[in-house]
Design an enzyme around this catalytic site. Structure first.
Site, PDB file in Angstrom:
ATOM      1  N   ARG A   1     -99.687  28.588  47.114  1.00 40.55           N
ATOM      2  CA  ARG A   1    -100.823  29.080  47.888  1.00 40.55           C
ATOM      3  C   ARG A   1    -100.680  28.722  49.377  1.00 40.55           C
ATOM      4  NH1 ARG A   1    -102.960  24.030  46.885  1.00 40.55           N
ATOM      5  NH2 ARG A   1    -104.884  23.504  47.976  1.00 40.55           N
TER       6      ARG A   1
ATOM      7  N   CYS B   1    -103.031  -7.213  69.647  1.00 38.79           N
ATOM      8  CA  CYS B   1    -103.056  -7.186  68.172  1.00 38.79           C
ATOM      9  C   CYS B   1    -103.551  -8.520  67.628  1.00 38.79           C
ATOM     10  CB  CYS B   1    -101.650  -6.896  67.648  1.00 38.79           C
ATOM     11  SG  CYS B   1    -101.464  -7.225  65.891  1.00 38.79           S
TER      12      CYS B   1
ATOM     13  N   CYS C   1    -100.584 -10.444  65.608  1.00 35.76           N
ATOM     14  CA  CYS C   1     -99.340 -10.926  66.233  1.00 35.76           C
ATOM     15  C   CYS C   1     -99.398 -12.442  66.460  1.00 35.76           C
ATOM     16  CB  CYS C   1     -99.122 -10.210  67.570  1.00 35.76           C
ATOM     17  SG  CYS C   1     -98.209  -8.658  67.404  1.00 35.76           S
TER      18      CYS C   1
ATOM     19  N   HIS D   1     -94.475  -6.728  65.192  1.00 36.39           N
ATOM     20  CA  HIS D   1     -95.589  -5.787  65.177  1.00 36.39           C
ATOM     21  C   HIS D   1     -95.118  -4.387  64.766  1.00 36.39           C
ATOM     22  CE1 HIS D   1     -99.531  -4.363  66.601  1.00 36.39           C
ATOM     23  NE2 HIS D   1     -98.890  -3.336  67.127  1.00 36.39           N
TER      24      HIS D   1
ATOM     25  N   ASN E   1    -102.583  -1.446  52.292  1.00 38.62           N
ATOM     26  CA  ASN E   1    -103.043  -0.143  52.756  1.00 38.62           C
ATOM     27  C   ASN E   1    -102.224   0.152  53.983  1.00 38.62           C
ATOM     28  OD1 ASN E   1    -105.089   0.704  51.133  1.00 38.62           O
ATOM     29  ND2 ASN E   1    -106.698  -0.256  52.339  1.00 38.62           N
TER      30      ASN E   1
ATOM     31  N   GLY F   1    -106.821   4.379  56.096  1.00 42.63           N
ATOM     32  CA  GLY F   1    -107.924   3.562  56.608  1.00 42.63           C
ATOM     33  C   GLY F   1    -107.490   2.191  57.061  1.00 42.63           C
TER      34      GLY F   1
ATOM     35  N   SER G   1    -106.647  -0.698  59.452  1.00 44.38           N
ATOM     36  CA  SER G   1    -107.267  -0.925  60.755  1.00 44.38           C
ATOM     37  C   SER G   1    -106.286  -1.433  61.809  1.00 44.38           C
ATOM     38  CB  SER G   1    -108.421  -1.920  60.607  1.00 44.38           C
ATOM     39  OG  SER G   1    -107.923  -3.174  60.188  1.00 44.38           O
TER      40      SER G   1
ATOM     41  N   HIS H   1     -99.948  -3.520  62.632  1.00 44.30           N
ATOM     42  CA  HIS H   1     -99.075  -4.675  62.371  1.00 44.30           C
ATOM     43  C   HIS H   1     -98.904  -4.809  60.853  1.00 44.30           C
ATOM     44  CE1 HIS H   1     -97.505  -8.694  63.837  1.00 44.30           C
ATOM     45  NE2 HIS H   1     -97.302  -8.673  62.530  1.00 44.30           N
TER      46      HIS H   1
ATOM     47  N   HIS I   1     -98.944  -5.598  57.254  1.00 46.55           N
ATOM     48  CA  HIS I   1     -99.631  -6.675  56.543  1.00 46.55           C
ATOM     49  C   HIS I   1    -100.157  -6.153  55.217  1.00 46.55           C
ATOM     50  CE1 HIS I   1    -102.919  -4.384  58.371  1.00 46.55           C
ATOM     51  NE2 HIS I   1    -103.697  -4.870  57.413  1.00 46.55           N
TER      52      HIS I   1
ATOM     53  N   GLN J   1    -103.160  -7.336  51.891  1.00 46.92           N
ATOM     54  CA  GLN J   1    -104.345  -8.155  51.636  1.00 46.92           C
ATOM     55  C   GLN J   1    -104.313  -8.701  50.224  1.00 46.92           C
ATOM     56  OE1 GLN J   1    -108.152  -6.982  53.142  1.00 46.92           O
ATOM     57  NE2 GLN J   1    -107.321  -5.125  54.046  1.00 46.92           N
TER      58      GLN J   1
ATOM     59  N   GLU K   1    -106.978  -1.096  32.172  1.00 46.92           N
ATOM     60  CA  GLU K   1    -105.582  -1.319  31.760  1.00 46.92           C
ATOM     61  C   GLU K   1    -105.481  -2.438  30.725  1.00 46.92           C
ATOM     62  OE1 GLU K   1    -103.068  -1.866  35.156  1.00 46.92           O
ATOM     63  OE2 GLU K   1    -103.234   0.237  35.756  1.00 46.92           O
TER      64      GLU K   1
END
Ligand code: H2U
Ligand code: ZN
Length: 351
Positions: A31, A52, A55, A115, A153, A159, A161, A164, A166, A168, A182
């Protein structure tokens, strides 16, 4: 009518981990696209950015100063989504208005002082350092919390932010929705078959081959049969490994190798620093019997056709069930055909 074909005809596939279906519509691939195109992010970053907050030596939003770190750097998230010092559970005013107060802690892990270098741009030994941090964090936090979620992420599209590189870590005293599903499905599969669901699946994939992206002696990467995102992958250890810290030193090195190769292929796919969400799932802590659990990573990239066209999870996906056009086998073939040498290196040579 012609015979049914998975590459031509609409069909649903079942995800045995979440026990949810996904609609495959391969005939829709042709398509035309007149919809939204994202901006191609080609901005070149400096190795150090004075603005940053990740950094080395820079000040963070809460006024604390980062050390002059040389490898990885772990710190408590200044805007943690979960808190340790919080209220005891509060009663619900009605069964339809249930509420729970989780306890937890959130940390941020900088992959390196650079960075400008994403995970696949680091050397295998530097990626191994990141892998070791993941293992140490899961081990340390696992003593206090039932669930430790390691996730990255990457990219504005996801999203993120800050560019640099990284990831979480969010640890909590509750097991969140996805790992809960699971846990249930793997337990049930073990009960019924006395087999580990993902080890059985890994053997099917090795025997079939059509969804294999890459492998080494410790790891297999496939576009899962039930993938939702266009270029989604599942990263599986070949041996039975319930939790991240159970990985042997050689398996951690092999993981660094497979991540570098896989993420470089992703970057090469649309010649862009490839956005994704990646996260690790292993057995929840406090479970004595882990026969049913197999450690794995999910990688969910949003891009569909190019660096600027993303897959939107909207409409039918959010109201009915996920749907995809490209089959997982076609996605695996695309990823298999790519080079493992970073496209930026040859771009540089041409100049
Ligand atoms: P993301 O870009 O994936 O959102 O991660 C950055 C995290 O860093 C984010 O969760 C935290 C944010 O809360 N952060 C700090 O802890 N200190 C800061 O000075 C800024 C951002
Ligand atoms: Zn930085």
């Amino acid at each position: 009518m012609t015979e049914f074909s998975q590459t031509d005809h609409p069909h649903r596939r079942f995800n045995p981990l979440t026990e949810e279906w996904v609609l495959n519509s391969p005939h829709r691939n042709k398509r035309p696209w007149l919809g939204k195109e994202e901006e191609r992010n080609v901005s070149k970053l400096n190795s150090y950015d004075s603005g940053c907050y990740l950094c080395p030596g820079n000040e963070r939003a809460n006024g604390e100063r980062n050390p002059d770190y040389k490898d990885t750097f772990v710190f408590q998230n200044d805007f943690s989504a979960l808190l340790d010092d919080t209220y005891n559970n509060v009663p619900a005013s009605h069964p339809l208005l249930k509420i729970a107060v989780p306890r937890g802690i959130c940390r941020v892990v900088c992959f390196s002082p650079r960075h400008d270098l994403t995970l696949p741009q680091l050397s295998i030994s530097k990626i191994k350092t990141v892998v070791d941090v993941w293992a140490d964090q899961v081990s340390e936090l696992g003593e206090r919390y039932r669930w430790v979620q390691v996730f990255e992420n990457k990219g504005d599209l996801m999203g993120c932010s800050n560019p640099h590189p990284h990831c979480q870590i969010w640890a909590s005293d509750m097991v969140p929705n996805e790992p809960s599903k699971e846990d249930r499905s793997q337990k049930e599969y073990w009960k019924q078959n006395r087999k580990n669901l993902l080890l059985e699946y890994r053997q099917l994939e090795s025997a079939d081959g059509s969804r294999i992206v890459i492998e080494n002696s410790g790891w297999l990467v496939v576009t899962p049969f039930w993938a939702i995102w266009p270029f989604e992958t599942l990263v599986l250890p070949k041996r039975h490994v319930p939790r991240f810290p159970d990985l042997l030193p050689t398996e951690r090195e092999q993981l660094a190798d497979i991540l570098k190769r896989l993420l470089t292929r992703y970057d090469n796919l649309f010649q862009v620093s490839f956005p994704y969400s990646m996260g690790w799932h292993g057995a929840p802590n406090g479970i004595a019997d882990c026969n049913h659990w197999q450690l794995h990573a999910h990688i969910y990239p949003p891009l569909l056709r190019s660096a600027t066209i993303r897959k939107f999870m909207v409409g039918y996906e959010t109201l009915a069930e996920p749907q995809r056009d490209l089959t997982p086998e076609q996605a695996a073939e695309r990823l298999r055909s790519l080079s493992e040498s970073d496209f930026r290196l040859s771009e540089g040579k041409e100049k």
